[in-house]
Scaffold this motif. Structure first.
Motif, PDB file in Angstrom:
ATOM      1  N   SER A   1       0.884  -1.152   0.066  1.00  0.00           N
ATOM      2  CA  SER A   1       0.035   0.141   0.060  1.00  0.00           C
ATOM      3  C   SER A   1       0.980   1.266   0.047  1.00  0.00           C
ATOM      4  CB  SER A   1      -0.917   0.001   1.334  1.00  0.00           C
ATOM      5  OG  SER A   1      -1.885  -1.185   1.098  1.00  0.00           O
ATOM      6  N   LEU A   2       1.839   1.031   0.974  1.00  0.00           N
ATOM      7  CA  LEU A   2       2.774   2.154   0.832  1.00  0.00           C
ATOM      8  C   LEU A   2       3.485   2.647  -0.401  1.00  0.00           C
ATOM      9  CD1 LEU A   2       4.394   4.638   2.596  1.00  0.00           C
ATOM     10  CD2 LEU A   2       6.131   2.973   2.983  1.00  0.00           C
ATOM     11  N   LEU A   3       3.930   1.704  -1.202  1.00  0.00           N
ATOM     12  CA  LEU A   3       4.810   1.952  -2.571  1.00  0.00           C
ATOM     13  C   LEU A   3       3.727   2.446  -3.441  1.00  0.00           C
ATOM     14  CD1 LEU A   3       7.090   0.715  -1.100  1.00  0.00           C
ATOM     15  CD2 LEU A   3       7.565  -0.544  -2.995  1.00  0.00           C
ATOM     16  N   ALA A   4       2.392   1.631  -3.457  1.00  0.00           N
ATOM     17  CA  ALA A   4       1.415   2.176  -4.533  1.00  0.00           C
ATOM     18  C   ALA A   4       1.111   3.644  -3.973  1.00  0.00           C
ATOM     19  CB  ALA A   4       0.232   1.482  -4.080  1.00  0.00           C
ATOM     20  N   ALA A   5       0.992   4.024  -2.963  1.00  0.00           N
ATOM     21  CA  ALA A   5       0.674   5.568  -2.628  1.00  0.00           C
ATOM     22  C   ALA A   5       2.008   6.449  -3.150  1.00  0.00           C
ATOM     23  CB  ALA A   5       0.608   5.775  -1.184  1.00  0.00           C
ATOM     24  N   MET A   6       2.966   5.662  -2.936  1.00  0.00           N
ATOM     25  CA  MET A   6       4.073   6.791  -3.535  1.00  0.00           C
ATOM     26  C   MET A   6       4.192   6.762  -4.937  1.00  0.00           C
ATOM     27  SD  MET A   6       7.338   5.119  -0.960  1.00  0.00           S
ATOM     28  CE  MET A   6       8.489   6.151  -1.729  1.00  0.00           C
TER      29      MET A   6
ATOM     30  N   TRP B   1       9.733  11.028  -5.550  1.00  0.00           N
ATOM     31  CA  TRP B   1       9.971  11.254  -6.763  1.00  0.00           C
ATOM     32  C   TRP B   1      10.277  10.360  -7.780  1.00  0.00           C
ATOM     33  CZ3 TRP B   1      14.385  10.464  -9.255  1.00  0.00           C
ATOM     34  CH2 TRP B   1      15.716  10.062  -8.501  1.00  0.00           C
ATOM     35  N   ALA B   2      10.948   9.163  -7.463  1.00  0.00           N
ATOM     36  CA  ALA B   2      11.449   8.105  -8.285  1.00  0.00           C
ATOM     37  C   ALA B   2      10.516   7.352  -8.770  1.00  0.00           C
ATOM     38  CB  ALA B   2      12.420   7.264  -7.701  1.00  0.00           C
ATOM     39  N   PHE B   3       9.314   7.243  -7.686  1.00  0.00           N
ATOM     40  CA  PHE B   3       8.249   6.393  -8.143  1.00  0.00           C
ATOM     41  C   PHE B   3       7.212   7.233  -9.081  1.00  0.00           C
ATOM     42  CE2 PHE B   3       9.913   4.388  -4.497  1.00  0.00           C
ATOM     43  CZ  PHE B   3       9.648   3.084  -4.590  1.00  0.00           C
ATOM     44  N   ARG B   4       6.977   8.431  -8.596  1.00  0.00           N
ATOM     45  CA  ARG B   4       5.956   9.324  -9.209  1.00  0.00           C
ATOM     46  C   ARG B   4       6.492   9.617 -10.736  1.00  0.00           C
ATOM     47  NH1 ARG B   4       5.361  13.632  -5.694  1.00  0.00           N
ATOM     48  NH2 ARG B   4       7.133  14.786  -6.755  1.00  0.00           N
ATOM     49  N   LYS B   5       7.855   9.680 -10.909  1.00  0.00           N
ATOM     50  CA  LYS B   5       8.188   9.882 -12.256  1.00  0.00           C
ATOM     51  C   LYS B   5       8.621   8.591 -13.223  1.00  0.00           C
ATOM     52  CE  LYS B   5       8.945  14.105 -11.645  1.00  0.00           C
ATOM     53  NZ  LYS B   5       8.340  15.493 -12.691  1.00  0.00           N
ATOM     54  N   GLY B   6       7.974   7.396 -12.444  1.00  0.00           N
ATOM     55  CA  GLY B   6       8.297   6.175 -13.333  1.00  0.00           C
ATOM     56  C   GLY B   6       9.633   5.677 -13.237  1.00  0.00           C
TER      57      GLY B   6
ATOM     58  N   THR C   1       6.612  -0.309  -8.646  1.00  0.00           N
ATOM     59  CA  THR C   1       6.207  -0.866  -7.153  1.00  0.00           C
ATOM     60  C   THR C   1       6.724  -2.173  -6.917  1.00  0.00           C
ATOM     61  OG1 THR C   1       4.039  -1.399  -8.015  1.00  0.00           O
ATOM     62  CG2 THR C   1       4.276   0.479  -6.958  1.00  0.00           C
ATOM     63  N   GLU C   2       7.357  -3.010  -7.771  1.00  0.00           N
ATOM     64  CA  GLU C   2       7.639  -4.357  -7.353  1.00  0.00           C
ATOM     65  C   GLU C   2       8.897  -4.192  -6.344  1.00  0.00           C
ATOM     66  OE1 GLU C   2       8.490  -6.368 -11.218  1.00  0.00           O
ATOM     67  OE2 GLU C   2       6.326  -6.231 -11.816  1.00  0.00           O
TER      68      GLU C   2
ATOM     69  N   ASP D   1       6.397   5.446  10.162  1.00  0.00           N
ATOM     70  CA  ASP D   1       6.862   6.763  10.687  1.00  0.00           C
ATOM     71  C   ASP D   1       8.118   7.258   9.897  1.00  0.00           C
ATOM     72  OD1 ASP D   1       6.804   8.288  13.303  1.00  0.00           O
ATOM     73  OD2 ASP D   1       9.222   7.766  13.191  1.00  0.00           O
ATOM     74  N   HIS D   2       8.602   6.520   8.921  1.00  0.00           N
ATOM     75  CA  HIS D   2       9.702   6.639   8.189  1.00  0.00           C
ATOM     76  C   HIS D   2       9.849   6.016   6.981  1.00  0.00           C
ATOM     77  CE1 HIS D   2      13.881   8.342   7.591  1.00  0.00           C
ATOM     78  NE2 HIS D   2      14.219   7.297   6.972  1.00  0.00           N
ATOM     79  N   VAL D   3      10.118   6.836   5.877  1.00  0.00           N
ATOM     80  CA  VAL D   3      10.279   6.224   4.457  1.00  0.00           C
ATOM     81  C   VAL D   3      11.660   6.882   3.774  1.00  0.00           C
ATOM     82  CG1 VAL D   3       8.584   7.457   3.502  1.00  0.00           C
ATOM     83  CG2 VAL D   3       9.334   5.451   2.344  1.00  0.00           C
ATOM     84  N   ASN D   4      12.148   6.019   3.273  1.00  0.00           N
ATOM     85  CA  ASN D   4      13.587   6.705   2.528  1.00  0.00           C
ATOM     86  C   ASN D   4      13.850   5.714   1.408  1.00  0.00           C
ATOM     87  OD1 ASN D   4      16.228   8.462   2.626  1.00  0.00           O
ATOM     88  ND2 ASN D   4      16.772   6.495   2.461  1.00  0.00           N
ATOM     89  N   VAL D   5      14.363   6.485   0.280  1.00  0.00           N
ATOM     90  CA  VAL D   5      14.921   5.800  -0.922  1.00  0.00           C
ATOM     91  C   VAL D   5      16.188   6.208  -1.215  1.00  0.00           C
ATOM     92  CG1 VAL D   5      14.302   5.202  -3.438  1.00  0.00           C
ATOM     93  CG2 VAL D   5      12.532   5.785  -1.732  1.00  0.00           C
TER      94      VAL D   5
END
Length: 324
Positions: free
Chosen positions: A45-50, A79-84, A88-89, A158-162
């Protein structure tokens, strides 16, 4: 005697405080499968939201503090997910379920292989650290770090980072080992190429994940850089070729099959004269092996770019040498 008693009491208090600040950690298969499955669904769900900047999902998934400072918590990661660039795999690289004696303290997790230490602040007495690995076209690998906290019996982000994790399935530590092996074999240029990758991937989780031999990686990268720079100067005239082309650069390039060396050279032969240019190229292939003994020429591909001008953006013709 009184001083000795006082010292013993102080030592006892220190040991007691240390025990109170302890963390009990369960890793991977030690974690309850039901909890793993729950966190897995939340990761999805988190990666889908990103990928689509779904603010409502972020708010549903996040802790009170995460939601309060939502923009600052996600802006460097989505940004990396939003820009494609990333999809999400993902694959689970490592996961830790932690029980803490205290809150608002710093927990330190040691990797089982002794490769790194992961340090983070726990705001609740139970936390879950999920390290997820994803990639761009199977080339660049990225680490998605998610820290969950248990709030009122509910797991909240509580925290997410790429961060950049590595290339082709290998991380900084593994590239450093490859670099050391190449240096041992006498291929100093290849050692530098691999060490450059290693030091570019030293912070896949920001400052939280620290490789145990980070100082060695940085030291040897600088050492090999200095040695290569002192041994190989550019431009390098290829005097064994009649046209006297000049090698102006040697760097690694990446495609879907791996990382390969590429020579760039300036030639007086017009790029439009493909016949003479190709004849010259055959001579250059032979000569560079003598000029660059510290490069492993057994790579599957070696690229060559011919220019008529060293100016940035100048037209070029590319040759690709394929090893049988």
């Amino acid at each position: 005697m009184n001083k000795l008693i006082t010292l013993c009491k102080a030592l006892f208090i220190v040991l007691l405080l240390q025990s109170c600040n302890g963390t009990e950690t369960f890793t991977d298969n030690e974690i309850d499968p039901k909890l793993q499955e729950l966190i897995s669904r939340k990761n999805d769900s988190l990666l889908a939201a990103m990928s689509n900047s779904d603010l409502q999902s972020f708010k549903a998934l996040g802790s009170p503090d995460f939601v309060k400072f939502l923009r600052s918590r996600i802006e460097s990661s989505v940004w990396a997910f939003r820009k494609g660039v990333l999809n999400t795999e993902y694959k689970i690289y490592k996961q830790y379920y932690n029980k803490h004696s205290n809150t608002n303290s710093y927990a330190k997790l040691e990797s089982e292989d002794g490769d790194y230490t992961f340090t983070f602040k726990n705001n609740t007495k139970e936390t879950y650290v999920a390290l997820l690995k994803t990639s761009y076209m199977g080339i660049g690998d990225y680490l998605v770090t998610v820290i969950y906290e248990l709030h009122d019996n509910q797991w909240k982000v509580d925290h997410v980072n790429v961060g950049v994790f590595g290339q082709f399935g290998k991380n900084a530590g593994e590239y450093f080992e490859l670099a050391k092996q190449k240096e041992k074999e006498g291929y100093l240029i290849d050692a530098l190429f691999y060490s450059d990758i290693a030091v570019s991937c030293l912070e896949p989780a920001g400052k939280m994940l620290v490789y145990d031999n980070i100082d060695k990686m940085q030291y040897y990268q600088k050492e090999w850089q200095n040695r290569v720079s002192s041994q190989y100067k550019f431009p390098q005239v290829v005097s064994g070729v009649r046209s006297n082309p000049q090698i102006v650069d040697l760097k690694p390039v990446v495609n879907t099959e791996g990382m390969f060396p590429m020579f760039s050279y300036v030639t007086p032969v017009p790029l439009a004269d493909k016949k003479i240019l190709t004849m010259e190229f055959e001579d250059i292939k032979r000569e560079v092996r003598n000029l660059y003994p510290a490069l492993d020429f057994n790579a599957k591909y070696i690229y060559y770019r011919a220019y008529n001008s060293p100016s940035p953006g100048a037209a070029h013709h590319e040759f690709k040498e394929t090893q049988n």
